[in-house]
Design an enzyme around this catalytic site. Structure first.
Site, mmCIF file in Angstrom:
data_model
loop_
_atom_site.group_PDB
_atom_site.id
_atom_site.type_symbol
_atom_site.label_atom_id
_atom_site.label_comp_id
_atom_site.label_asym_id
_atom_site.label_seq_id
_atom_site.Cartn_x
_atom_site.Cartn_y
_atom_site.Cartn_z
ATOM 1 N N ARG A 75 -39.102 -17.541 -17.723
ATOM 2 C CA ARG A 75 -39.681 -16.677 -16.778
ATOM 3 C C ARG A 75 -40.037 -17.248 -15.412
ATOM 4 O O ARG A 75 -40.702 -17.046 -14.467
ATOM 5 C CB ARG A 75 -40.999 -15.984 -17.268
ATOM 6 C CG ARG A 75 -41.006 -15.149 -18.363
ATOM 7 C CD ARG A 75 -40.341 -13.849 -18.245
ATOM 8 N NE ARG A 75 -40.404 -13.102 -19.281
ATOM 9 C CZ ARG A 75 -39.274 -12.228 -19.570
ATOM 10 N NH1 ARG A 75 -38.171 -12.045 -18.660
ATOM 11 N NH2 ARG A 75 -39.333 -11.472 -20.651
ATOM 12 N N ASN A 105 -32.505 -13.493 -15.249
ATOM 13 C CA ASN A 105 -33.285 -12.506 -14.783
ATOM 14 C C ASN A 105 -34.796 -13.151 -14.575
ATOM 15 O O ASN A 105 -35.684 -12.361 -15.128
ATOM 16 C CB ASN A 105 -33.267 -11.166 -15.778
ATOM 17 C CG ASN A 105 -33.463 -11.347 -17.213
ATOM 18 O OD1 ASN A 105 -33.160 -12.377 -17.694
ATOM 19 N ND2 ASN A 105 -33.642 -10.333 -17.786
ATOM 20 N N ASP A 162 -27.737 -10.384 -17.426
ATOM 21 C CA ASP A 162 -28.888 -10.016 -18.529
ATOM 22 C C ASP A 162 -29.897 -9.274 -17.908
ATOM 23 O O ASP A 162 -30.453 -9.506 -17.206
ATOM 24 C CB ASP A 162 -29.034 -11.094 -19.538
ATOM 25 C CG ASP A 162 -29.968 -10.651 -20.687
ATOM 26 O OD1 ASP A 162 -29.601 -9.748 -21.192
ATOM 27 O OD2 ASP A 162 -30.954 -11.435 -21.026
ATOM 28 N N HIS A 189 -24.808 -8.221 -21.485
ATOM 29 C CA HIS A 189 -26.097 -7.440 -22.000
ATOM 30 C C HIS A 189 -25.107 -5.804 -22.054
ATOM 31 O O HIS A 189 -25.261 -5.385 -20.901
ATOM 32 C CB HIS A 189 -27.242 -7.296 -21.030
ATOM 33 C CG HIS A 189 -28.280 -6.390 -21.410
ATOM 34 N ND1 HIS A 189 -29.510 -6.882 -21.766
ATOM 35 C CD2 HIS A 189 -28.096 -4.925 -21.638
ATOM 36 C CE1 HIS A 189 -30.242 -5.729 -22.079
ATOM 37 N NE2 HIS A 189 -29.514 -4.511 -22.027
ATOM 38 N N HIS A 242 -27.065 -10.178 -27.998
ATOM 39 C CA HIS A 242 -27.967 -9.442 -28.928
ATOM 40 C C HIS A 242 -27.324 -8.041 -29.363
ATOM 41 O O HIS A 242 -27.693 -7.102 -28.988
ATOM 42 C CB HIS A 242 -29.207 -9.143 -28.296
ATOM 43 C CG HIS A 242 -29.243 -8.756 -26.758
ATOM 44 N ND1 HIS A 242 -28.396 -7.688 -26.139
ATOM 45 C CD2 HIS A 242 -30.063 -9.103 -25.948
ATOM 46 C CE1 HIS A 242 -28.600 -7.798 -25.006
ATOM 47 N NE2 HIS A 242 -29.724 -8.507 -24.453
ATOM 48 N N ASP A 317 -33.350 -14.433 -27.920
ATOM 49 C CA ASP A 317 -34.038 -13.386 -26.974
ATOM 50 C C ASP A 317 -35.284 -13.642 -26.589
ATOM 51 O O ASP A 317 -36.053 -12.615 -26.354
ATOM 52 C CB ASP A 317 -33.346 -11.972 -27.274
ATOM 53 C CG ASP A 317 -33.507 -11.004 -25.937
ATOM 54 O OD1 ASP A 317 -33.600 -11.479 -24.778
ATOM 55 O OD2 ASP A 317 -33.240 -10.066 -26.019
ATOM 56 N N HIS A 321 -44.094 -11.722 -22.629
ATOM 57 C CA HIS A 321 -44.780 -10.787 -21.594
ATOM 58 C C HIS A 321 -46.295 -11.118 -21.609
ATOM 59 O O HIS A 321 -46.832 -11.268 -22.716
ATOM 60 C CB HIS A 321 -44.382 -9.447 -21.831
ATOM 61 C CG HIS A 321 -43.000 -8.909 -21.563
ATOM 62 N ND1 HIS A 321 -42.480 -8.862 -20.384
ATOM 63 C CD2 HIS A 321 -41.813 -8.771 -22.200
ATOM 64 C CE1 HIS A 321 -41.144 -8.682 -20.162
ATOM 65 N NE2 HIS A 321 -40.728 -8.484 -21.465
#
Ligand SMILES: [Zn+2]
Length: 438
Positions: A75, A105, A162, A189, A242, A317, A321
Site C-alpha cells: 500500500r 497497484n 494486478d 491477474h 492467485h 495476496d 484494508h
C-alpha cells in the site's frame, strides 16, 4: 499502533538438532548449522561451536531457507494508513517470510523508477528483501506500456497490472515481448473485466441465494487461456497469479505438457475456503476477495494442482484494508484479506497435516519455486551461503488473534481459528527475531 519487530544483532550462531529442509538441494535431515559472521560455515552432525557463540536448541523445530511471498500489497505509496513497507515487512517476518514482492497497484501505481527505488530503499532496515513488481502499463490503465527497461534497471523483478488483467491481448503480447527481452516474467491477474463487472462473489448457488452479483469462473479461464496462447506465440514467460478455478488449473496443466513457459500460484484462502463462507459468515466482508472464493470442486482442483506440480507456488495476496472500508455493505466493500501471518498455519493445517502435501513439497512452493520464477538469488542452507533462515514448529497449535497482527490492517476471515504450525524465529541480515507469541 501496529506491533513492531524487535530484533537482536547476532553474527555467530550454532543451531542444534534441527530438522533441516531445503528443497532446492532435496535436503531433509536432522543436523546442526554453524553461522559465523552471518555466513553458514558448517552443516553437519554434533558440531561444536567456538566460544561466544549464541546457541539455539532446535530439536523440535524445522529450519528452512527464508520464505518468499511473490504476491503482496504493501500500500505504499498512497495508502500508508493501511500498510507501509515497514509494517508490511514486519507482518512478513512474523509470518516467516524474508522476501516479498509488492504488487504495483499502489497510488500512484508503481510505474516509475523513483517509486521502485523508494520501495526497495524503505525495506533496507528490515529483515526482508523486497523485490517490487512494476506496472506493465502506465498507471495500470491498459493504454500504453510502462518504461519497462528502466523499471527493471531500478530493481523491478516482474510486470503486472494486478488488480486487473492487462487490458487487451495486443498490449499483453507486447508486454510479453519486452519482458522476455528483459528476462523477467509477466504476472497476470486473470480476470476478463466485462464478465465480472459489478461482481461481488463467485457466481453460483450461493450468489443466487444471497442475492449478490456473481463473478463467473469463465472470467478467469478466458484470460488464463489468452495468456497461455500468447506465451506460446511470443516464447515469453507468464505467471498466472492467485488461481481459483478448476478450469484454469486444467488449462495450465495442458500448457505445461506442451512446454509453454507458464507458472502459477494459489493463495491459502483459495485452498481453504469455499463461497459458502460468505453465507456462513453472514456476509462478512472478510470473505470478499478477488478472485472470489469458489466451489468445493474448484478447491479440490487447487489441491490436486499443488500435488501434481501444476501449481508451482503458494503466495498470500496479502491485501490490507482499513477497518472502516471493510465495514461496509458486502457489494460495496473492497476485495482482499491480509495473509502473511496465517500462511504457514493454513498450509500445515489444510495440506500437510491431512497428508495432501509433504512438508518439503509445501516449503518448496514458498522458497525455491518463487525464486526460480522471478530469477531471484537462491537461498540455500549450504556452506558459504549467507544465513537467511526461518525456524518453525510444524506441530505447535495456536489460535489466530487479529488484534495481535503486525500488519496495520485487521481484515482476516481466520480470526479465532485454531491452526497447526507456527513460526518460532527468523534470521537474516545478521539479525535474529524470536516470535514473542510462540
Ligand atoms: Zn490480483
Amino acid at each position: 499502533m501496529p506491533r513492531t519487530i524487535k530484533t537482536k544483532a547476532i553474527k555467530n550462531l550454532l543451531i542444534r538438532g534441527a530438522r533441516i529442509i531445503d528443497p532446492s538441494q532435496a535436503l531433509d535431515k536432522h543436523g546442526d548449522v554453524v553461522i559465523e559472521n552471518g555466513i553458514i560455515t558448517r552443516v553437519g552432525d554434533n558440531l561444536a561451536a567456538p566460544q561466544h557463540f549464541e546457541m539455539v536448541d532446535a530439536r523440535d523445530l524445522v529450519v528452512s531457507p527464508g520464505w518468499c511471498d511473490m504476491h503482496v500489497h504493501f500500500r505504499e505509496p498512497g495508502r500508508e494508513d493501511e500498510e507501509t513497507i515497514e509494517t508490511g515487512c514486519a507482518a512478513a517476518v512474523a509470518g516467516g517470510f524474508t522476501a516479498a514482492c509488492p504488487m504495483p497497484n499502489t497510488s500512484p501505481a508503481t510505474d516509475k523508477r523513483e517509486i521502485v527505488e523508494s520501495i526497495i530503499k524503505k525495506s533496507k532496515e528490515t529483515l526482508v528483501e523486497v523485490y517490487p513488481i512494476a506496472a506493465a502499463t502506465k498507471g495500470r490503465e491498459g493504454k500504453e506500456l510502462s518504461e519497462m527497461a528502466e523499471l527493471v534497471e531500478a530493481g523491478a523483478v516482474a510486470f503486472s497490472d494486478d488488480g486487473c488483467a492487462i487490458a487487451t491481448a495486443e498490449l499483453t503480447r507486447r508486454a510479453m515481448e519486452y519482458a522476455n527481452m528483459l528476462g523477467v516474467p509477466i504476472i497476470e491477474h486473470a480476470e476478463e473485466a466485462t464478465l465480472d463487472d459489478g461482481g461481488a462473489m463467485n457466481e453460483g448457488m450461493f450468489s443466487t441465494k444471497l442475492g449478490l452479483p456473481g463473478m463467473p469462473t469463465v472470467a478467469e479461464d478466458i484470460i488464463v487461456a489468452r495468456d497461455i496462447l500468447l506465451a506460446e506465440y511470443t516464447g515469453a514467460k507468464v505467471h498466472l497469479a492467485h488461481l481459483s478455478s478448476a478450469r484454469s488449473v486444467e488449462l495450465i496443466r495442458w500448457a505445461k505438457q506442451r512446454g509453454i513457459q507458464v507458472s502459477c500460484e494459489v493463495t491459502p484462502h483459495h485452498f481453504t475456503l469455499t463461497d459458502e463462507a460468505v453465507m456462513v459468515s453472514n456476509y462478512d466482508t472478510n470473505t470478499k476477495m478477488n478472485p472470489p472464493l469458489r466451489s468445493p470442486r474448484d478447491v479440490d482442483a487447487m489441491i490436486a494442482g499443488l500435488q501434481d506440480g501444476t501449481i508451482d507456488v503458494i503466495a498470500t495476496d496479502h491485501a490490507p484494508h482499513a477497518i472502516e472500508e471493510k465495514d461496509a455493505e458486502f457489494a460495496a466493500a473492497p476485495f482482499g484479506i491480509i495473509g502473511l501471518e496465517t500462511a504457514l498455519g493454513l498450509i500445515i493445517t489444510r495440506l500437510v497435516k491431512p497428508n495432501m502435501l509433504s512438508l518439503a513439497d509445501a516449503i518448496a512452493k514458498i522458497t525455491a519455486a518463487p525464486r526460480r520464477i522471478l530469477n531471484l538469488p537462491p537461498v540455500q542452507i549450504k556452506e558459504g551461503q549467507p544465513a537467511n533462515l526461518v525456524f518453525f514448529s510444524p506441530t505447535k497449535t495456536w489460535r489466530v488473534d487479529k488484534t495481535k497482527s503486525y500488519s496495520k490492517s485487521r481484515n482476516t476471515p481466520f480470526h479465532g481459528w485454531d491452526l497447526t504450525g507456527r513460526v518460532f524465529a527468523v534470521y537474516n541480515k545478521q539479525q535474529w527475531w524470536v516470535n514473542p507469541d510462540f
